[in-house]
Design a protein around this motif. Structure first.
Motif, mmCIF file in Angstrom:
data_model
loop_
_atom_site.group_PDB
_atom_site.id
_atom_site.type_symbol
_atom_site.label_atom_id
_atom_site.label_comp_id
_atom_site.label_asym_id
_atom_site.label_seq_id
_atom_site.Cartn_x
_atom_site.Cartn_y
_atom_site.Cartn_z
ATOM 1 N N ALA A 6 -13.877 65.976 28.723
ATOM 2 C CA ALA A 6 -13.226 67.176 29.271
ATOM 3 C C ALA A 6 -12.275 67.746 29.925
ATOM 4 C CB ALA A 6 -14.711 68.497 29.499
ATOM 5 N N LEU A 7 -12.635 66.701 30.792
ATOM 6 C CA LEU A 7 -10.943 67.001 31.751
ATOM 7 C C LEU A 7 -9.855 66.148 30.757
ATOM 8 C CD1 LEU A 7 -10.204 66.740 35.019
ATOM 9 C CD2 LEU A 7 -11.068 64.910 35.765
ATOM 10 N N ALA A 8 -10.204 65.085 30.875
ATOM 11 C CA ALA A 8 -9.148 64.559 29.839
ATOM 12 C C ALA A 8 -8.158 65.028 28.936
ATOM 13 C CB ALA A 8 -9.557 63.114 29.904
ATOM 14 N N MET A 9 -9.658 65.523 28.145
ATOM 15 C CA MET A 9 -8.783 66.005 27.246
ATOM 16 C C MET A 9 -8.228 67.835 27.365
ATOM 17 S SD MET A 9 -10.041 65.093 24.107
ATOM 18 C CE MET A 9 -9.987 66.777 22.927
ATOM 19 N N SER A 10 -8.513 68.281 28.323
ATOM 20 C CA SER A 10 -7.569 68.959 28.016
ATOM 21 C C SER A 10 -6.353 68.797 29.918
ATOM 22 C CB SER A 10 -9.068 70.335 29.334
ATOM 23 O OG SER A 10 -7.686 71.578 30.106
ATOM 24 N N ALA A 11 -6.611 67.651 29.901
ATOM 25 C CA ALA A 11 -5.305 67.459 30.913
ATOM 26 C C ALA A 11 -4.522 67.044 29.937
ATOM 27 C CB ALA A 11 -5.422 66.333 31.988
ATOM 28 N N THR A 27 -1.776 75.034 41.155
ATOM 29 C CA THR A 27 -3.173 74.215 41.986
ATOM 30 C C THR A 27 -4.794 74.454 40.876
ATOM 31 O OG1 THR A 27 -2.340 74.475 43.344
ATOM 32 C CG2 THR A 27 -4.177 73.497 43.837
ATOM 33 N N ALA A 28 -5.206 74.063 40.395
ATOM 34 C CA ALA A 28 -6.509 74.946 40.081
ATOM 35 C C ALA A 28 -7.611 73.886 40.394
ATOM 36 C CB ALA A 28 -5.972 74.142 38.563
ATOM 37 N N GLU A 29 -8.844 74.722 39.966
ATOM 38 C CA GLU A 29 -10.025 73.654 40.094
ATOM 39 C C GLU A 29 -11.125 73.154 38.406
ATOM 40 O OE1 GLU A 29 -12.025 72.897 42.779
ATOM 41 O OE2 GLU A 29 -9.943 72.993 44.015
ATOM 42 N N ALA A 30 -10.579 71.844 38.335
ATOM 43 C CA ALA A 30 -11.497 71.596 37.371
ATOM 44 C C ALA A 30 -13.260 71.296 37.104
ATOM 45 C CB ALA A 30 -10.778 70.192 36.525
ATOM 46 N N ALA A 31 -14.011 71.830 36.446
ATOM 47 C CA ALA A 31 -15.345 71.284 36.726
ATOM 48 C C ALA A 31 -15.903 70.703 35.703
ATOM 49 C CB ALA A 31 -15.543 72.556 36.048
ATOM 50 N N TYR A 32 -14.640 69.410 34.980
ATOM 51 C CA TYR A 32 -15.194 68.147 34.986
ATOM 52 C C TYR A 32 -14.907 67.080 35.025
ATOM 53 C CZ TYR A 32 -17.771 71.342 31.323
ATOM 54 O OH TYR A 32 -18.345 72.514 30.602
ATOM 55 N N ALA A 33 -16.013 65.532 35.433
ATOM 56 C CA ALA A 33 -14.716 64.508 35.901
ATOM 57 C C ALA A 33 -14.865 63.245 34.662
ATOM 58 C CB ALA A 33 -15.278 64.422 37.377
ATOM 59 N N SER A 34 -13.419 62.629 34.921
ATOM 60 C CA SER A 34 -13.008 61.367 33.742
ATOM 61 C C SER A 34 -12.546 60.514 34.660
ATOM 62 C CB SER A 34 -13.275 61.638 32.746
ATOM 63 O OG SER A 34 -13.015 60.931 31.886
ATOM 64 N N ARG A 35 -12.475 59.472 34.126
ATOM 65 C CA ARG A 35 -11.620 58.189 34.250
ATOM 66 C C ARG A 35 -10.805 58.099 32.783
ATOM 67 N NH1 ARG A 35 -10.336 57.068 39.703
ATOM 68 N NH2 ARG A 35 -8.611 56.002 38.524
ATOM 69 N N ASP A 36 -11.609 58.281 32.071
ATOM 70 C CA ASP A 36 -10.980 57.256 31.173
ATOM 71 C C ASP A 36 -10.230 59.136 29.719
ATOM 72 O OD1 ASP A 36 -10.310 56.884 28.059
ATOM 73 O OD2 ASP A 36 -12.887 57.180 27.534
ATOM 74 N N PHE A 37 -8.532 58.388 30.381
ATOM 75 C CA PHE A 37 -7.458 59.613 29.565
ATOM 76 C C PHE A 37 -7.094 58.884 28.154
ATOM 77 C CE2 PHE A 37 -8.597 61.291 33.392
ATOM 78 C CZ PHE A 37 -7.906 62.207 33.934
ATOM 79 N N ILE A 51 -10.352 80.371 27.640
ATOM 80 C CA ILE A 51 -10.126 79.937 26.105
ATOM 81 C C ILE A 51 -11.783 79.805 26.480
ATOM 82 C CG2 ILE A 51 -8.224 79.344 25.703
ATOM 83 C CD1 ILE A 51 -9.314 76.321 27.252
ATOM 84 N N GLY A 52 -12.440 79.678 24.934
ATOM 85 C CA GLY A 52 -13.484 79.783 24.654
ATOM 86 C C GLY A 52 -14.482 77.862 24.553
ATOM 87 N N THR A 53 -13.754 77.067 25.146
ATOM 88 C CA THR A 53 -14.185 75.663 25.066
ATOM 89 C C THR A 53 -14.025 75.152 26.615
ATOM 90 O OG1 THR A 53 -13.665 73.636 24.188
ATOM 91 C CG2 THR A 53 -11.892 74.810 24.313
ATOM 92 N N THR A 54 -14.317 74.013 27.010
ATOM 93 C CA THR A 54 -14.050 73.450 28.278
ATOM 94 C C THR A 54 -12.106 72.927 27.845
ATOM 95 O OG1 THR A 54 -14.194 71.285 26.913
ATOM 96 C CG2 THR A 54 -15.938 72.263 28.428
#
Length: 545
Positions: free
Chosen positions: A88-93, A70-80, A531-534
């Protein structure tokens, strides 16, 4: 959670406002008292919830929820959409779900084979053949094919897309038999393999809407559900690569608000948290291992360079001399950032200090405005994205700009509103925006990072409207010479000149570069790296079992 975190954050914000009256100070004090009282109430509620959960969903050791990260992500998006998103969220996911041929370990930017079986086979300086991993399948059971790679490249290079400048060196991509792909380049390109990390491979049969909503991939995880509140993954049992999922489920709670993430981590409900705010270090240190690294992540001042007086580089330079970035670092970032000395950070191989380094110098700023012919007040709206750490910078920036005769009204909104409604229009009338940015999710090579903000894409054709200017042409002439250089030393010399041009033109430029801290719940991971990125890169982390 400790009310000290909440009240300290609020006090820091209030102190950044213009000199308050006695009545205003009394109002601030009353506000802080109310906030502390509210926070104490919240602590009681969260404590009760945490205690009640221990006997049900929470495990006594290991992950907070059995067989689930279970993680807490700091950014939001619906464009995956893996072939166009910059979220930032979609790239990482997508790192967990949709594989490229070669992928980065973001803790050190080393590369490993993802969908590729071996290293690229070099046929000539401008031709390579890549073989796909044996028996690679998507999570729906269909085979990964060379045609999928071709389709994914075409989607990634759609005209006007953000990835186009970073992949423009590729002339063609063609299937070769059932398991290989041939890449032909326009010219020899030193970072060919690294750039292939941009092309995330998804089925050729998926359309844009399907990819945007929930892509299918061949990675160790697959998406179950994506909502505004969370991203839910389940293990992909068909994955046969190097880094299989270590548990059955993974849930990322989307929490843009710093306090929400801190609360979840402190109450033991999550196993890992992205982007720990500096004021929460003491609060979380007893429950979590905090790991901090220097990042490229930064707050950027972005100008509409077709809007007077910001169409003049001297006025843009004056803004950077007016802003006391060191004070922002000391106060709002609690020291967890590094002053900008170049577009790149010192940790990157191609770093070189720019010829112009901005320090707080009000008199120099005023002199530049005078040289630009600016007299009288300059009034405008300073827009900003709504991340907590961005909005807390705005009040001091407003005050700094007032010292040189610039009167800025502050307006904050989500990126999903700022870009389409304010900046990404041919007739955009804004003057300046404060935005978060971190293209290091794509890699750490200089050409890629410069092409992100300064290439032929949305950032220059809209947003900054810097495309086609003399500065733009000068920069890209140097970038082209760097790519054509016969040696690394010659290439670096041209890149150094590029950094100088960017620092002089500043259509968009970082105020400082952040240090990023990730919180890992004690006892959950036997191996983990910040990591040194989002984003959150747990692909090579190891759980305690």
């Amino acid at each position: 959670m400790s009310y000290d975190y909440l009240s300290f954050e609020t006090t820091t914000f209030l102190q950044a406002l213009p000199h308050p009256s006695n009545e205003a100070r009394k109002a601030m004090k009353r506000t802080q008292i109310l906030l502390k009282a509210a926070a104490v109430t919240l602590i009681s509620v969260f404590g009760a919830l945490a205690f009640g959960a221990c006997g049900s969903q929470q495990a006594t050791s290991g992950t907070s929820v059995t067989d689930t990260i279970t993680a807490e992500a700091a950014y939001a998006s619906r464009d995956f959409n893996p072939n166009s998103t910059s979220s930032a969220l979609a790239m990482s996911a997508n790192w967990y779900v949709v594989e490229p041929l070669y992928a980065f370990n973001y803790s050190d930017y080393s590369m490993y084979n993802a969908l590729a079986k071996d290293e690229p086979e070099q046929v000539s300086d401008t031709e390579y053949v890549v073989t796909l991993r044996d028996n690679a399948k998507y999570s729906d059971g269909t085979d990964v094919t060379p045609e999928d790679v071709v389709a994914s490249w075409k989607r990634s290079t759609t005209k006007g897309g953000l990835y186009v400048p970073m992949l423009d060196f590729i002339q063609s991509v063609e299937p070769k038999g059932d398991h290989q792909v041939t890449f032909r380049l326009k010219y020899a390109f030193p970072a060919f393999k690294e750039r292939l990390a941009l092309i995330k491979v998804a089925p050729a049969t998926m359309d844009k809407d399907q990819l945007t909503a929930m892509p299918i991939g061949s990675g160790p995880w697959k998406y179950v559900e994506i909502t505004d509140q969370k991203v839910t993954f389940v293990r992909n049992d068909l994955y046969n690569g190097e880094y299989p999922a270590q548990c059955k489920n993974m849930v990322w709670n989307v929490a843009v608000d710093d306090t929400a993430r801190v609360t979840a981590m402190q109450t033991g409900k999550v196993d890992v948290m992205e982007l720990v705010p500096t004021l929460a270090f003491d609060v979380l240190s007893k429950r979590a291992d905090l790991k901090t690294v220097q990042a490229f992540n930064a707050p950027y001042i972005m100008f509409n360079t077709k809007k007077a007086p910001f169409d003049n580089p001297k006025v843009r330079q004056a803004v950077f001399y007016a802003i006391d970035a060191q004070q922002l670092i000391d106060n709002q970032m609690a020291g967890q950032a590094t002053p900008t000395t170049s577009y790149l950070i010192e940790e990157y191989p191609a770093y070189h200090q720019a010829s112009t380094v901005y320090t707080h110098d009000v008199e120099k700023a005023k002199e530049l405005l005078k040289e630009a012919g600016v007299t009288g007040k300059v009034k405008f709206t300073l827009y900003s994205t709504d991340q907590s750490w961005i909005t807390q910078l705005a009040p001091q920036i407003k005050n700094n700009l007032a010292e040189i005769g610039m009167e800025a009204d502050l307006q904050s909104m989500a990126s999903s509103a700022l870009y389409p409604n304010i900046t990404d229009k041919d007739d955009a009338d804004f003057s300046m925006a404060l935005v978060a940015g971190d293209p290091s999710v794509f890699g750490d090579d200089a050409d890629l990072l410069m092409n992100w903000f300064y290439g032929d894409n949305t950032w220059t054709r809209q947003r900054t409207f810097w495309y086609g200017t003399d500065g733009y042409k000068k920069l890209h002439g140097l970038m082209d010479k760097a790519l054509a250089a016969k040696s690394d030393a010659e290439r670096q010399e041209y890149w150094n000149q590029c950094y100088d041009v960017i620092a002089e033109e500043v259509p968009i430029y970082p105020l400082f570069h952040r240090k990023t801290t990730t919180a890992f719940k004690k006892g959950v991971f036997s191996e983990s790296e910040a990591i040194g990125t989002t984003g959150l890169d747990l692909l090579q982390a190891k759980l305690n079992h």
